[in-house]
Scaffold this active site. Structure first.
Site, PDB file in Angstrom:
ATOM      1  CD  GLU A  74       6.222 -16.642   9.665  1.00  0.00           C
ATOM      2  OE1 GLU A  74       5.818 -15.933   8.748  1.00  0.00           O
ATOM      3  OE2 GLU A  74       5.771 -16.558  10.835  1.00  0.00           O
TER       4      GLU A  74
ATOM      5  CG  HIS B  72      19.059 -13.650  -8.556  1.00  0.00           C
ATOM      6  ND1 HIS B  72      20.195 -13.402  -7.824  1.00  0.00           N
ATOM      7  CD2 HIS B  72      19.460 -14.231  -9.709  1.00  0.00           C
ATOM      8  CE1 HIS B  72      21.255 -13.809  -8.530  1.00  0.00           C
ATOM      9  NE2 HIS B  72      20.832 -14.329  -9.654  1.00  0.00           N
TER      10      HIS B  72
ATOM     11  CB  SER C 195      -4.037 -12.203  12.985  1.00  0.00           C
ATOM     12  OG  SER C 195      -4.013 -10.923  13.579  1.00  0.00           O
TER      13      SER C 195
ATOM     14  CE  LYS D 100      -1.687 -12.103   7.880  1.00  0.00           C
ATOM     15  NZ  LYS D 100      -0.819 -11.517   8.898  1.00  0.00           N
TER      16      LYS D 100
END
Length: 454
Positions: A291, A157, A278, A284
């Site tokens: 992804e 979870h 970024s 970043k």
């Protein structure tokens, strides 16, 4: 260039817009080699059975081999006027072999040809995907080997559950892809069936030997029923399902990586060569690779649904709807191979961060304290309730938790500290498929033997 082999049946030519709409030559490019393979086997069978003369057959075989050479050197060009790969090859044979070329299509149809071409393509593609799966498995094993004693939190979870080793986690991913491998190998049994000899849908009156054709094409057997053989695309839906399953396994793994690289988890570091930045935030470091791989599962599921929807409700035998399946199959096979290649590169460039927490007492080991009490003679549920109450009353303070447990269980605090230390917990796991160091070493040994004997 002729417009179509069936043009003499009609008094009017096909409308140019409809002709362009139904043309499949562009997507058929990748079937050329399989079409030639099918033709070569078919001609050898016709010669063996005396359906065409030896001189004619030899002329056809010579023409087909010349076309194959042209194709491999990039000189063979498909013409949309000829509608598909079958008629392009037949016309090219006629140009080279002359009148003998008119006999190439004896005892066959485009219906059994396309079914054969697709099975040959699916067979090759399955072997390519199997090879890429083995590559990723090897890289997972290499990761496990490099970090055999590194302990990380295991989650359920998305909450810390129990400590595990990084090598145990890598082995879990290995097992997912092992199931995919098993599925692909089993699917080959259903892919490797020859439709040749089915002709349009009812077989042929020529005295063919379709077992010979099957053998020449290295199929395992001949399709039992011609009507079924020309329309059967189950082998494609099965392959697409397995590709979807692979994509889901990749997506789940990549989701873990995205989470584990986040500042809140901070478990692994990605090499700069697989990270992006970024356009506005200079600090970043983004896991875009993982992804994108995660998103590809949506494409795979969509492609499977697309083919199933095309097949839904089709009448028996060949229907032109089946043409639309080819591009979906090609697209998904390409994407599956590319995703596995990219993931292999990504896995090789993951670095696990070792943390001091593994040598400090932690709530993540609460279950081990329950198990210890059980081994001392307490009933499991009684032990569970005792520890659960101590957790609830500790206000997330691990040292208060230890004192509460000591008071309730009469155990020494130092023993409790040792029991709930993550590294100690992992070290004392003894189940054969668990995260204990010995069990994982043995599991990884079996995995290496499995992969390197394939």
């Amino acid at each position: 260039m002729k417009s179509g082999i069936w043009h003499k049946r009609f008094k009017k030519p096909l409308h140019p817009t409809i002709k362009k709409f139904s043309d499949s030559t562009a997507e058929d490019e990748r079937l050329v080699i399989y079409e030639i393979m099918a033709c070569l086997a078919h001609v050898q069978m016709l010669r063996q059975c005396g359906i065409v003369k030896k001189t004619e057959a030899n002329s056809l075989l010579k023409a087909l081999n010349k076309i194959l050479t042209q194709y491999k050197s990039g000189k063979f060009k498909m013409h949309s006027e000829l509608e598909d790969v079958h008629m392009n090859i037949e016309e090219a044979v006629k140009i080279i072999a002359g009148k003998s070329g008119d006999k190439l299509h004896t005892a066959r149809s485009r219906n059994d040809l396309i079914a054969t071409d697709l099975r040959l393509y699916a067979r090759d593609s399955t072997h390519k995907i199997i090879s890429r799966l083995i590559d990723i498995q090897k890289q997972l094993l290499e990761q496990a080997k490099r970090n055999s004693n590194t302990v990380i939190p295991g989650f359920t979870h998305l909450r810390p559950a129990q400590p595990i080793t990084w090598s145990f986690y890598m082995h879990a991913q290995f097992q997912r892809f092992a199931r995919d491998l098993d599925c692909l190998k089993d699917a080959l049994k259903r892919i490797n069936v020859s439709p040749m000899g089915s002709a349009a849908l009812a077989g042929t009156s020529h005295p063919i030997n379709n077992k010979l054709t099957s053998t020449l094409l290295k199929f395992n057997r001949v399709a039992e029923n011609a009507l079924d053989a020309v329309s059967d695309r189950d082998f494609i839906t099965e392959l697409l399902y397995i590709c979807s399953q692979i994509a889901i396994h990749i997506a789940s793994f990549c989701e873990d990586i995205v989470i584990y690289t986040s500042p809140d988890y901070d478990l692994i570091e990605l090499n700069d060569s697989i990270s992006t930045g970024s356009s506005i935030m200079p600090q970043k470091k983004n896991p875009d690779l993982f992804e994108l791989l995660r998103a590809k599962a949506g494409n795979a599921i969509g492609n499977l649904c697309s083919v199933l929807t095309i097949l839904k409700g089709l009448p028996s035998s060949y229907n032109r709807d089946l043409q639309e399946i080819k591009s979906v199959l090609f697209r998904q096979v390409d994407e599956s191979i590319k995703c596995l290649e990219v993931l292999t590169i990504g896995v090789a460039r993951i670095k696990i961060k070792e943390k001091d927490w593994v040598h400090q007492p932690s709530f993540i080991c609460a279950t081990d304290l329950v198990d210890y009490l059980v081994r001392q003679g307490m009933a499991f549920r009684q032990a569970y309730d005792l520890i659960a109450e101590c957790v609830g009353n500790s206000n997330n303070n691990i040292y208060l938790f230890i004192r509460l447990c000591a008071n309730r269980s009469k155990l020494d605090e130092n023993i409790i500290k040792k029991i709930i230390t993550p590294y100690y917990t992992v070290k004392n796991r003894i189940s054969s498929n668990g995260t204990g160091f010995k069990a994982v070493r043995q599991a990884l040994k079996r995995a290496r033997e499995q992969v390197f004997t394939l």
